[in-house]
Design an enzyme around this catalytic site. Structure first.
Site, PDB file in Angstrom:
ATOM      1  N   ARG A  86      20.792  17.558  14.721  1.00  0.00           N
ATOM      2  CA  ARG A  86      21.538  16.530  15.442  1.00  0.00           C
ATOM      3  C   ARG A  86      22.536  15.998  14.159  1.00  0.00           C
ATOM      4  NH1 ARG A  86      19.145  12.264  15.592  1.00  0.00           N
ATOM      5  NH2 ARG A  86      16.886  12.872  15.071  1.00  0.00           N
ATOM      6  N   TYR A 216      23.646  22.911  19.245  1.00  0.00           N
ATOM      7  CA  TYR A 216      22.148  22.603  18.726  1.00  0.00           C
ATOM      8  C   TYR A 216      21.615  21.618  19.922  1.00  0.00           C
ATOM      9  CZ  TYR A 216      18.285  20.041  16.971  1.00  0.00           C
ATOM     10  OH  TYR A 216      17.087  19.927  16.735  1.00  0.00           O
ATOM     11  N   GLY A 217      20.397  21.979  20.123  1.00  0.00           N
ATOM     12  CA  GLY A 217      19.796  21.149  21.456  1.00  0.00           C
ATOM     13  C   GLY A 217      19.734  19.830  21.323  1.00  0.00           C
ATOM     14  N   LYS A 225      18.159  13.602  24.475  1.00  0.00           N
ATOM     15  CA  LYS A 225      18.543  12.249  23.499  1.00  0.00           C
ATOM     16  C   LYS A 225      19.685  11.614  24.219  1.00  0.00           C
ATOM     17  CE  LYS A 225      15.570  13.634  20.681  1.00  0.00           C
ATOM     18  NZ  LYS A 225      14.039  12.727  20.580  1.00  0.00           N
ATOM     19  N   HIS A 245      11.528   6.280  22.662  1.00  0.00           N
ATOM     20  CA  HIS A 245      10.993   7.567  21.694  1.00  0.00           C
ATOM     21  C   HIS A 245       9.657   7.842  21.540  1.00  0.00           C
ATOM     22  CE1 HIS A 245      12.675  10.361  18.053  1.00  0.00           C
ATOM     23  NE2 HIS A 245      12.300  11.052  19.251  1.00  0.00           N
ATOM     24  N   ALA A 268      10.504  14.832  14.065  1.00  0.00           N
ATOM     25  CA  ALA A 268       9.783  15.771  13.051  1.00  0.00           C
ATOM     26  C   ALA A 268       8.683  14.869  12.237  1.00  0.00           C
ATOM     27  CB  ALA A 268      10.807  16.449  12.124  1.00  0.00           C
ATOM     28  N   CYS A 269       8.040  13.927  12.789  1.00  0.00           N
ATOM     29  CA  CYS A 269       6.895  13.165  12.184  1.00  0.00           C
ATOM     30  C   CYS A 269       5.628  13.438  12.930  1.00  0.00           C
ATOM     31  CB  CYS A 269       7.383  11.802  11.998  1.00  0.00           C
ATOM     32  SG  CYS A 269       8.292  11.415  10.832  1.00  0.00           S
ATOM     33  N   GLY A 270       5.514  14.499  13.547  1.00  0.00           N
ATOM     34  CA  GLY A 270       4.195  14.966  14.208  1.00  0.00           C
ATOM     35  C   GLY A 270       3.933  14.336  15.821  1.00  0.00           C
ATOM     36  N   ASP A 294       7.724  13.369  23.640  1.00  0.00           N
ATOM     37  CA  ASP A 294       8.865  13.023  22.901  1.00  0.00           C
ATOM     38  C   ASP A 294       9.511  11.824  23.461  1.00  0.00           C
ATOM     39  OD1 ASP A 294      11.005  13.219  20.764  1.00  0.00           O
ATOM     40  OD2 ASP A 294      12.383  13.953  22.270  1.00  0.00           O
ATOM     41  N   SER A 385      14.144  24.781  12.831  1.00  0.00           N
ATOM     42  CA  SER A 385      13.898  25.706  13.853  1.00  0.00           C
ATOM     43  C   SER A 385      13.019  25.157  14.858  1.00  0.00           C
ATOM     44  CB  SER A 385      13.453  26.980  13.477  1.00  0.00           C
ATOM     45  OG  SER A 385      12.090  26.783  12.770  1.00  0.00           O
ATOM     46  N   ARG A 386      13.259  25.385  16.280  1.00  0.00           N
ATOM     47  CA  ARG A 386      12.584  24.798  17.422  1.00  0.00           C
ATOM     48  C   ARG A 386      11.993  25.807  18.427  1.00  0.00           C
ATOM     49  NH1 ARG A 386      12.780  18.898  17.775  1.00  0.00           N
ATOM     50  NH2 ARG A 386      14.264  18.378  15.939  1.00  0.00           N
ATOM     51  N   ARG A 417       6.655   7.998   8.305  1.00  0.00           N
ATOM     52  CA  ARG A 417       6.473   8.856   7.347  1.00  0.00           C
ATOM     53  C   ARG A 417       6.603   7.996   5.777  1.00  0.00           C
ATOM     54  NH1 ARG A 417       6.380  14.619   6.369  1.00  0.00           N
ATOM     55  NH2 ARG A 417       6.939  14.917   8.852  1.00  0.00           N
TER      56      ARG A 417
HETATM   57  C1  OXD Z   1      14.292  14.665  17.840  1.00  0.00           C
HETATM   58  C2  OXD Z   1      13.739  15.843  18.832  1.00  0.00           C
HETATM   59  O1  OXD Z   1      15.270  15.181  16.870  1.00  0.00           O
HETATM   60  O2  OXD Z   1      12.841  15.337  19.378  1.00  0.00           O
HETATM   61  O3  OXD Z   1      14.000  13.486  17.894  1.00  0.00           O
HETATM   62  O4  OXD Z   1      14.472  16.884  18.939  1.00  0.00           O
HETATM   63 MN    MN Z   2      12.473  13.273  19.457  1.00  0.00          MN
END
Ligand code: OXD
Ligand code: MN
Length: 602
Positions: A86, A216-217, A225, A245, A268-270, A294, A385-386, A417
């Site tokens: 992003r 990018y997604g 988002k 979120h 990306a924090c789990g 998410d 990567s996703r 984090r």
């Molecule tokens: C983010 C996602 O970037 O969920 O938060 O892809």
């Molecule tokens: Mn997210």
């Protein structure tokens, strides 16, 4: 492999399912006049359409088919190396006044921005097919469900939207039967995938999104988002609900007692790992189920509780680090019907990434398309990567995932984090204090966004990049929701990432997080003990189940240590955020800050 595919010419019966809604038709014609595509492809979401698009995407090199025996129905896509995350600096909130966007957003004047975008989009789809994707966010029968239409010139976007949303005729039907006729207009064009011509623009007052220059997604699956969070949060405040979120999980005891929990962690924090967690052996009989990984849309139920739905239909998860150790349910989910983006491909058509189980392959093609061996200095897979996978693949999917009214939320968890300062878990004193705890959340930055990796930044409720209006107003909205709840969820803060003096993580994380969750559930049920501290309630050693886990008392002490010097620094960091928010910060939160400082003696 490239995203920029030329126009396709579908056979009769495919891509010609034009809806009858005149507003939609007029808007599409307007975009056609501007972008001049070779043809229009109306998506209906059918299996025939999907098969045809997959075949075309392979023919044109947008995706590569992976080994059918190992990963049935799965494909690899590689994005441009300049287009892997992003782009927050190019993500704009276009409201009539700057104050409406607030100090944490990039504000732009709507008229000027439309004009600039119109210039960029002029003739942008010449030589390409324009796809029109109708989609629903939320279970179709949910009062919270929203209809959107995304126009795109990317086949990858169409294939991904089919996973991530309820896509096609189902959305057209929902719009036909909707009372308010509300729908989101989304336009996406790759242009020439040039970072200099990349803008992700939101027009909340128009319920509209325009995204250009990226594939990018997070920038281009406009349902996620852009609609579900940025436009969603704006609509939520107007309509009296919450767009957050947050993951949503169910936790069921061996006696069949069930609670649902929503948790906000930054990108990306789990979140995906927590939402699919498998409890350790000691918690035999406990079950975790996933509603979402998410995004949570939450409304106040007739009984005065908060109810949540997951607006999405799939998971767009970070791949590196995903393994049978860290997330067995995710691993099982991504064995079929998955689109992988920017992972490495092995010589037998399988996929590879850093942190996957087993030995690395002797040779692979890395995410950039180059030869890779274990001796290579470059990473095989990009850190961001996703995978995109239908939620229906998840073995731990909750039975009530399609329930339109949502599931009742017993606890809300915030978490970042943080190498220091923040204990493993604490509970806020009440809703107002919990709102403060969420508002002051901070986290070290990850690869999910372009920016300084590892730097601690304030990320209120993990919504910093996703709040579609003034963050101060967003806090006020939270403060107003609390008193309307007869039975508000309890609010907690967790930190799985605290480090010891030697720089290693103190807490094992993953499945062991069940121990933290168990204390949270005990608190919700009113029988978990706690000690009151300056920052909230924390479990005493006797309140926290450590059976079966090898961890020293000293480590546990460090995990829960509340250190005055660290907190003085933290309060100063919070003050910086207040300064940045200027006059917009609600007085209730200023009072909370003063009380916190006073508890630390200043
Ligand atoms: C983010 C996602 O970037 O969920 O938060 O892809
Ligand atoms: Mn997210």
């Amino acid at each position: 492999m490239d995203n920029l595919a030329p126009a396709i010419t579908p056979p009769k019966g495919i891509g010609d399912n034009e809806p009858s809604n005149q507003e939609v038709l007029d808007w599409v014609q307007e975009v056609v006049r501007l972008t001049t595509p070779d043809n229009i492809f109306w998506c209906d979401g059918s299996d025939e359409e999907h098969a045809y698009l997959l075949q075309e995407a392979q023919r044109l090199g947008v995706v590569t088919k992976l080994n059918e025996e190992k990963l049935p129905g799965s494909y690899l896509h590689r994005s441009k190396a300049n287009d892997v995350a992003r782009v927050e600096q190019f993500t704009l909130i276009c409201t009539p006044t700057e104050d409406e966007a607030g100090p944490t957003n990039n504000w732009r004047d709507p008229a000027e921005t439309y004009q600039q975008l119109n210039e960029m989009l002029k003739g942008a789809m010449k030589g390409r097919t324009m796809f029109v994707i109708p989609y629903i966010m939320g279970p179709p029968d949910s009062p919270l469900a929203k209809v959107g239409f995304e126009i795109t010139d990317s086949l990858y976007v169409v294939l991904s939207m089919r996973i991530m949303t309820r896509m096609g005729s189902v959305a057209v039907k929902r719009l036909e039967s909707s009372e308010n006729g509300e729908w989101n207009r989304g336009v996406h064009s790759l242009l020439d995938i040039n970072p200099e011509r990349r803008l992700i623009c939101h027009f909340p007052q128009d319920n509209a999104i325009i995204s250009v220059g990226s594939g990018y997604g997070g920038n281009v699956l406009l349902s996620k988002k852009c609609l579900a969070l940025r436009i969603g949060s704006y609509l939520a405040r107007k309509q009296g609900w919450l767009a957050e979120h947050m993951l949503i999980l169910g936790v069921e005891s061996p006696e069949g007692q069930k609670h649902y929990v929503a948790a906000a962690f930054p990108s990306a924090c789990g979140k995906t790992n927590f939402a699919m967690m498998i409890p350790p052996e000691h918690f035999n009989g406990w079950k975790i189920t996933t509603i979402g990984d998410d995004i949570a849309w939450m409304q106040i139920g007739d009984d005065g509780r908060l109810y949540a739905v997951n607006p999405e239909n799939g998971y767009f998860g970070v791949v590196p680090g995903t393994s049978y150790k860290s997330n067995p349910n995710a691993m099982k989910s991504i064995q079929r019907n998955t689109i992988y983006t920017n992972v490495a491909q092995t010589d037998d058509g399988d996929v590879w990434w850093e942190g996957k189980d087993g030995e690395p392959p002797q040779h692979a093609i890395d995410w950039r398309g180059n030869d890779w061996t274990p001796a290579s200095k470059e990473k095989a897979a990009h850190p961001n990567s996703r995978f995109a996978v239908p939620q229906w693949n998840n073995p731990a999917l909750d039975h009530d995932v399609e329930k339109g009214d949502g599931v009742p939320i017993s606890a809300i968890i915030f978490g970042g984090r943080r190498s220091d300062t923040m204990p493993l878990v604490f509970q806020a004193f009440d809703w107002e204090h919990g709102t403060y705890v969420g508002a002051m959340m901070a986290s070290e930055m990850t690869a999910a966004a372009v920016g300084a990796l590892g730097q601690v930044r304030r990320d209120p409720m993990a919504m910093l990049p996703f709040c579609g209006y003034n963050m101060g107003e967003y806090f006020k909205h939270w403060l107003k929701i609390g008193p309307r709840l007869k039975n508000p969820p309890l609010i907690f803060h967790v930190n799985w990432f605290r480090k010891g003096g030697d720089g290693s993580y103190l807490w094992p994380g993953f499945g062991e997080n069940m121990r933290v969750l168990k204390w949270i559930i005990d608190r919700c049920e009113g029988h978990g003990g706690a000690a009151e501290t300056e920052i909230g309630y924390i479990p005493r050693p006797e309140d926290f189940d450590l059976e079966g886990l090898e961890i020293t008392r000293e480590t546990m002490r460090e995990l829960f240590a509340i250190k005055g010097d660290e907190w003085k620094k933290e309060i100063a960091g919070q003050q910086e955020f207040f300064d940045n928010m200027q006059r917009f910060m609600p007085p209730e939160l200023s009072a909370q800050r003063d009380k916190l400082a006073a508890r630390f003696g200043s």
